[in-house]
Design a protein around this motif. Structure first.
Motif, short mmCIF file in Angstrom:
data_model
loop_
_atom_site.label_atom_id
_atom_site.label_comp_id
_atom_site.label_asym_id
_atom_site.label_seq_id
_atom_site.Cartn_x
_atom_site.Cartn_y
_atom_site.Cartn_z
N GLY A 265 0.80 -1.22 0.00
CA GLY A 265 0.00 0.00 0.00
C GLY A 265 0.83 1.27 0.00
N GLY A 266 2.12 1.12 -0.13
CA GLY A 266 2.99 2.29 -0.20
C GLY A 266 3.33 2.92 1.13
N ARG A 267 3.12 2.20 2.24
CA ARG A 267 3.45 2.73 3.56
C ARG A 267 4.81 2.21 4.01
NH1 ARG A 267 -1.21 4.77 6.05
NH2 ARG A 267 -2.67 5.28 4.35
N ASN A 268 5.64 3.11 4.49
CA ASN A 268 6.95 2.74 4.97
C ASN A 268 6.88 2.40 6.46
OD1 ASN A 268 9.61 3.71 6.48
ND2 ASN A 268 10.21 3.09 4.42
N VAL A 269 7.48 1.28 6.81
CA VAL A 269 7.55 0.85 8.22
C VAL A 269 9.03 0.92 8.63
CG1 VAL A 269 7.20 -1.06 9.83
CG2 VAL A 269 5.55 -0.69 7.97
N PRO A 270 9.36 1.71 9.65
CA PRO A 270 8.49 2.32 10.65
C PRO A 270 8.20 3.81 10.42
CG PRO A 270 10.72 2.36 11.45
CD PRO A 270 10.79 1.75 10.08
N ARG A 271 8.66 4.41 9.32
CA ARG A 271 8.50 5.87 9.18
C ARG A 271 7.03 6.28 9.21
NH1 ARG A 271 10.09 7.53 3.59
NH2 ARG A 271 7.90 6.96 3.21
N ASP A 272 6.19 5.61 8.42
CA ASP A 272 4.77 5.97 8.36
C ASP A 272 3.94 5.25 9.42
OD1 ASP A 272 5.38 7.52 6.10
OD2 ASP A 272 5.11 5.79 4.77
N VAL A 273 4.26 3.99 9.64
CA VAL A 273 3.49 3.17 10.58
C VAL A 273 4.46 2.31 11.40
CG1 VAL A 273 1.68 1.43 10.90
CG2 VAL A 273 1.56 3.03 8.95
N GLY A 274 4.33 2.38 12.72
CA GLY A 274 5.07 1.47 13.60
C GLY A 274 4.25 0.22 13.83
N VAL A 275 4.88 -0.95 13.71
CA VAL A 275 4.15 -2.22 13.82
C VAL A 275 4.78 -3.08 14.92
CG1 VAL A 275 3.43 -4.34 12.65
CG2 VAL A 275 3.56 -2.17 11.37
N ILE A 276 3.94 -3.63 15.78
CA ILE A 276 4.40 -4.53 16.85
C ILE A 276 3.51 -5.75 16.91
CG2 ILE A 276 3.05 -3.28 18.62
CD1 ILE A 276 5.29 -3.96 20.62
N GLY A 277 4.12 -6.93 17.13
CA GLY A 277 3.37 -8.17 17.25
C GLY A 277 3.43 -8.69 18.68
N VAL A 278 2.93 -9.91 18.86
CA VAL A 278 2.97 -10.58 20.17
C VAL A 278 3.41 -12.03 19.94
CG1 VAL A 278 1.64 -11.35 22.17
CG2 VAL A 278 1.09 -9.16 21.09
N ASP A 279 4.27 -12.51 20.79
CA ASP A 279 4.79 -13.89 20.87
C ASP A 279 6.31 -13.92 20.79
OD1 ASP A 279 2.32 -15.16 21.13
OD2 ASP A 279 2.09 -15.45 18.97
N ASN A 280 6.91 -12.98 20.02
CA ASN A 280 8.35 -12.99 19.79
C ASN A 280 8.81 -14.35 19.27
OD1 ASN A 280 10.89 -11.72 19.69
ND2 ASN A 280 11.48 -12.60 21.65
N TRP A 281 8.12 -14.82 18.25
CA TRP A 281 8.42 -16.10 17.60
C TRP A 281 9.46 -15.82 16.52
CZ3 TRP A 281 4.54 -19.31 14.22
CH2 TRP A 281 5.07 -20.59 14.01
N GLU A 282 10.69 -16.24 16.73
CA GLU A 282 11.79 -15.82 15.87
C GLU A 282 11.63 -16.15 14.39
OE1 GLU A 282 15.74 -16.55 17.11
OE2 GLU A 282 15.62 -15.16 18.80
N PRO A 283 11.05 -17.31 14.02
CA PRO A 283 10.85 -17.53 12.57
C PRO A 283 10.01 -16.43 11.92
CG PRO A 283 10.58 -19.58 13.76
CD PRO A 283 10.70 -18.50 14.80
N MET A 284 9.15 -15.79 12.71
CA MET A 284 8.33 -14.70 12.20
C MET A 284 9.02 -13.36 12.34
SD MET A 284 5.31 -15.80 11.05
CE MET A 284 6.14 -17.20 10.30
#
Length: 335
Positions: A265-284
């Protein structure tokens, strides 16, 4: 299950009847030094009165040598059970306790089979690991050994359960994004039938409300624990025209899909959007582009806590109820 198994007395009961500490009772029964002859006689008489005959595994645990503990899991892929198993083994100590891993595959009949097999092996305790954090039925019957429930709590408040702090995990994720300057935060998560999905959302909303903020679209977007759902949900957000500069994903798999959709969608991460997940699963997390910031649920620590509580229960009742293990944020390129 035999009557003998049902009636197995505990070291605590022997100590209480003899009027001594558990340590003293253990020394007396194992012919250790520094125990008065009169105390040794008193303890042995109490043991005889209670028909206390510890199995070899229990005797070796008292002596600090070798024991056996069963771990029954419903997590076929080992995604959650293996870190918990590693933590449990660390807590028991290398070479001191053997942990027998049984995979019930979410099948109650198979679970009962494994339970009976472990009891026939005279294990000293059992840890039951669920495949999700929803409360689960307790093991059936009157068991002769202590049980600790890990990841999925028992439905009974009288049992000992150790679970991740999912509400806290959501709060940590939101606090991290706010600390990086994000103010318009969206949240996409997995299956709404999972307790974890709702608890993580509750934690996020509570933190935002403290700052006078609310979620973009006013609510979480629930779907599935998959990369496909992450891509789909972010595409919907972009098409709806709702501007957001922070995104909390209920799992790392969802976050991987979200990163793909943001890039498309043309959004730069992290400049435009900061993204955080849950689990800290290293393969991901490590394989993501950019590498993904995530909340680690500290599953190995959860396993260590479960093992400690089980070890405590072998000597006497541990504190019943739910024990929560707090997570931590592992910061990477996506924020």
């Amino acid at each position: 299950m035999t009557d003998e198994m049902r009636k197995r007395s505990t070291l605590r009961e022997v100590a209480e009847l003899a009027g001594v500490s558990m340590g003293t009772a253990s020394k007396a029964l194992n012919d250790r030094q520094h125990v008065r002859a009169s105390t040794r006689v008193k303890v042995r008489e109490a043991a005889a009165a209670l028909s206390f005959t510890p199995n070899e595994a229990a005797r070796s645990l008292i002596g600090g040598q070798t024991g056996t503990v069963g771990l029954i899991t419903g997590d076929l892929e080992g995604r959650f059970s293996l870190p918990i198993l590693m933590g449990a083994e660390d807590a028991f100590g290398a070479g001191r306790v053997s942990v027998l891993l049984c995979d019930a595959r979410g099948d109650t009949i198979r679970e009962k089979y494994h339970l009976d097999a472990l009891l026939r092996r005279n294990v000293d305790g059992i840890i039951v690991v669920g495949s999700r954090t929803n409360p689960r039925p307790r093991l059936s019957g009157s068991l002769p050994v202590p049980v600790v429930y890990a990841y999925a709590p028992s439905e009974s408040e009288s049992d000992v359960s150790v679970v991740p702090d999912d509400t806290g995990a959501g709060a940590l994720a939101a606090e991290h994004l706010l600390a990086t300057g994000r103010r318009r935060i969206a949240h996409i998560s997995g299956d709404p039938d999972y307790t974890a999905a709702h608890e993580r959302a509750d934690g996020i909303v509570a933190v935002l409300e403290q700052q006078g903020l609310s979620l973009v679209q006013g609510r979480p977007l629930f779907g599935a624990w998959s990369e496909h759902w992450g891509r789909t949900a972010v595409t919907r957000l972009l098409e709806a025209g709702d501007e957001f500069d922070g995104l909390v994903c209920g799992s790392d798999q969802i976050a991987r899909g979200a990163l793909d959709a943001l890039r498309a969608g043309g959004r730069n991460v992290p400049r435009d959007v900061g993204v955080i997940g849950v689990d800290n699963w290293e393969p991901m997390t490590i394989g993501a582009f950019p590498m993904l910031t995530s909340v680690d649920l500290n599953l190995e620590r959860l396993g260590r806590e479960a093992a400690k509580l089980l070890f405590t229960s072998m000597a006497g009742p541990a504190t019943a109820g739910i024990h929560r293990v707090h997570g931590r944020v592992v910061t990477r390129e996506s924020t």
